[in-house]
Design an enzyme around this catalytic site. Sequence first.
Site, mmCIF file in Angstrom:
data_model
loop_
_atom_site.group_PDB
_atom_site.id
_atom_site.type_symbol
_atom_site.label_atom_id
_atom_site.label_comp_id
_atom_site.label_asym_id
_atom_site.label_seq_id
_atom_site.Cartn_x
_atom_site.Cartn_y
_atom_site.Cartn_z
ATOM 1 N N ASP A 209 0.824 -1.207 0.000
ATOM 2 C CA ASP A 209 0.000 0.000 0.000
ATOM 3 C C ASP A 209 0.865 1.267 0.000
ATOM 4 O O ASP A 209 2.057 1.209 0.281
ATOM 5 C CB ASP A 209 -0.890 -0.037 1.241
ATOM 6 C CG ASP A 209 -2.157 0.779 1.059
ATOM 7 O OD1 ASP A 209 -2.263 1.511 0.064
ATOM 8 O OD2 ASP A 209 -3.046 0.682 1.930
ATOM 9 N N ASP B 6 -10.730 3.860 -1.637
ATOM 10 C CA ASP B 6 -11.286 2.916 -0.666
ATOM 11 C C ASP B 6 -12.800 2.961 -0.684
ATOM 12 O O ASP B 6 -13.396 4.033 -0.738
ATOM 13 C CB ASP B 6 -10.877 3.302 0.758
ATOM 14 C CG ASP B 6 -9.423 3.043 1.018
ATOM 15 O OD1 ASP B 6 -8.655 2.943 0.061
ATOM 16 O OD2 ASP B 6 -9.071 2.950 2.208
HETATM 17 C C1 9PG Z 1 -5.030 1.006 5.695
HETATM 18 C C2 9PG Z 1 -5.801 1.384 4.465
HETATM 19 C C3 9PG Z 1 -6.410 0.151 3.772
HETATM 20 C C4 9PG Z 1 -7.007 0.568 2.460
HETATM 21 C C5 9PG Z 1 -5.966 1.258 1.608
HETATM 22 C C6 9PG Z 1 -5.420 2.468 2.350
HETATM 23 O O1 9PG Z 1 -5.569 9.363 3.973
HETATM 24 N N1 9PG Z 1 -6.139 8.874 2.992
HETATM 25 O O2 9PG Z 1 -6.694 9.550 2.140
HETATM 26 C C7 9PG Z 1 -6.187 7.455 2.860
HETATM 27 C C8 9PG Z 1 -6.787 6.894 1.739
HETATM 28 C C9 9PG Z 1 -6.841 5.524 1.654
HETATM 29 C C10 9PG Z 1 -6.312 4.726 2.635
HETATM 30 C C11 9PG Z 1 -5.708 5.278 3.740
HETATM 31 C C12 9PG Z 1 -5.639 6.658 3.839
HETATM 32 O O3 9PG Z 1 -6.472 3.373 2.511
HETATM 33 O O4 9PG Z 1 -6.484 1.641 0.386
HETATM 34 O O5 9PG Z 1 -7.509 -0.558 1.768
HETATM 35 O O6 9PG Z 1 -5.427 -0.829 3.552
HETATM 36 O O7 9PG Z 1 -4.896 2.062 3.609
HETATM 37 O O8 9PG Z 1 -4.501 2.133 6.322
#
Ligand code: 9PG
Length: 820
Positions: free
Chosen positions: A461, A522
């Site tokens: 990720d 997500d």
């Molecule tokens: C775990 C998650 C999950 C998820 C991933 C990712 O800050 N943000 O905008 C943000 C967006 C997506 C995100 C996390 C933060 O999700 O896509 O499936 O694994 O990390 O932290």
Amino acid sequence: MLTLSSNWYLLQLQQDPLSWSLQGAEDGFTWIHGAAAGASWRSKDGRRLWSGDLTELKIERRTSEDGALGPVDWIEVEGAPEGQSVKIHLRFGLCQAKPLVMLGGGIENCGQADIWLDSLDLFRLGRFRRRWWRRLWNRVTRRPQAGKTPPASFLSFGDGPVDLAWYANGWQSWSFAGTVGRMAPLTGTRLGPLTSPMYLNPATHQFGVGQKRVSELFAILGDRRSRTGILLGQLAERQAFCSLRAEITPAQDVTLHMTADLDGVVLNPGETFTADQAVVQLIDLEDEEPLEVYINAVGVHNRARVPPQAPTGWSSWYYFFDNVTEADVVDNLDWLSEHREQVPLDIVQLDDGFQSQVGDWLRVNERFPHGHRWLVEQIEERGFRAGLWLAPFLAHPRSSVVREHPDWVLRTRSGRPVRAGYNWNSFVVALDPTHPAVIEYVQSVVRRAVQDWGYRYLKLDFLYAAALPGRRHDPRVTRAQALRAGLEAIRQAAGEETLLAGCGSPLGPAVGLVDTMRIGPDVAPRWRPAYQGIEAFFRREPSLPAARNAVQNTLARAPLHGRWWLNDPDCLLLRQVDTHLTAAETQLVATVGALSGGPLFFSDDLPALAPERQRWLRGLLPPLPGRAVVLDWFDRTRPRWMRHDLVGPTGAWCLLALLNWSSQLTSVELDLASVGLNPEFSYHAVDYWQEQLLPIIRDGGHLQVPAHGVRLLRLSPAAGDDQPRWLGDTFHVSGGLSVRSWRADSNMLALSLDAQRRPRAKAWVKIPGKPLAVETDSGSCSWTPLVGDVVQLELELDGAAEINIRWDPAALVGKVGPGQ
Ligand code: 9PG
């Protein structure tokens, strides 16, 4: 003038100034006129811009044989911008086996001193208008202006008036993708420094308001009236990220540039930087998948990894989030193991929340007292594969990895850590993959996870962190090369057998290295984005976690599936509690996920799932083969129609999904031709979610769709014939793949059914005569004759079942049969 020709195109190259035009080979219609190239770099003496004109031209013709694309005829041009100690190399090619124009190029440092490369435009048509204050500023600061663009450069889509739209592909997994009309508002983030480093390519100029548009890696500019368009894209992003920019004036004149961002990398004397190959394609928007040629070419060019089957699984994230405990995983594991017949999933994946700190992957926190190895043993002992989430190039500023190795952190010129976004209550930092110690660390984490702990699926990720701009340990490496090298190192450490799932990743450099890729934001237990429960300010954000956003991208990026990797539509949430999703919204997300053909991961607390929702879950397994095509992806930002063609023992049929994005019940007219069906036919339709046979459907009929909901129909032509026909069932979302064998003669049908997952369901069969009896060897079965020779079956079966249906062929209802 030099020319190249293929079955599709005629390309004419002019030498002074250097520019080209493109015509259709058959109709002679000029699409592109006066396209040029350009570049910018810096030397000790300042910034250099080049566009168009070259001196000391050397021109060569050549034919090459490309493994992926077949024979290509090339014109190669080499020349020097007036008074500069660099040489520009350009290549113009026509593929002989495919309707593709090939563009290539590079910059050679012929001087005695280092230069720093900023950009190479392989396609430039027209010039962006600068705002008045920008022009003034340039005059005051005496910044050099690009040279003249060739006169009369233009793009045409036909003779009549046009209605231009732009298909944009966002920077990374979570970034918006979709078609935006000329007048549509922009689709970027408004949350500034909090999210921009995550969602937008930091090197791509993001326009403010106006008619300017951007895309990454590839884009389509098309005319919704003449149904024609031009696709521009790179075949790979191994050397440099590529962005595409367009400006459409109110008179619909177009400026269009394709730019490889060279990130200011240093080029020593005597060296050449060669960009990735780019392509141009003129497309017919009436084709069912106009992106097919390009997407396939990229897949083959990068040796895409496409597992033959989409994996299924459970993920801890979307219910437990970062509070997940070992016990939560084990409880769900126990449930899955108890219900393996009805809910056969493959992977149990632990997401964010196990680590002592983001970046410190080798240390678990207090919620995982037994550690990884024990947990993986539990998972494997029960017959599942274990999966783990990692963010290999990201770290929390308070992590030990950052405290102990401050030199691993990607920094700005002034030495401050580059901001990699805001998450875990902090601005997070990126690790620089051009630092050999970072690669060693990441590889040691991956080896530990795979070899010592036993994980067989890694969700990688926040990969964009490897591709943020900054002052790298190795100043010769572009951002795309850095990410690619980082992913290659991970693949090498993980081995060929481990499933690698990309997430938060720029797309180009990952093709060929990951097996699955998240292609959207997500999902979340709510329709629109919110922060701490508040929707105001956030509801329009296209990339924040939200069911609506995830579905948007799953539709827009559908053609990548099975060609670059398996598209991961993100998890399905089916729960009835701890969610703001309505039943209709839940069905819509599930339908789009199932029809995407990608991995199906569920992320609820399974033991707490209500019986009805468990039934929804069981109906989605096993995943559908293939995938649906999205039919109106160029006509609206939020497409409505998907069609999925299926074949089984009962013959061929199709599923048609109609989505309603509005927050009101909506009635939509069915235009059969536009969804690829015959408008002359009428159709039987089984509604999967309503578990009903609908009255016969005809062209021009209307369908009501609930707010944020979906109608999922299984269609079969209603033409009278003397064969029995399976009209659909509710055993499985396919409406027919549970039928394992099918044998029909003149007065009897014998079929076998797999009712392992949903023992109770309905089915509809069309019988060429008067039904006499329906029998089964397992469980119970009742039947009701309906109008039009249809029999409705209500079945309660015991796993696998044989079903016999008998009829009297002499007593045909409502039509003339043979011999009458
Ligand atoms: C775990 C998650 C999950 C998820 C991933 C990712 O800050 N943000 O905008 C943000 C967006 C997506 C995100 C996390 C933060 O999700 O896509 O499936 O694994 O990390 O932290």
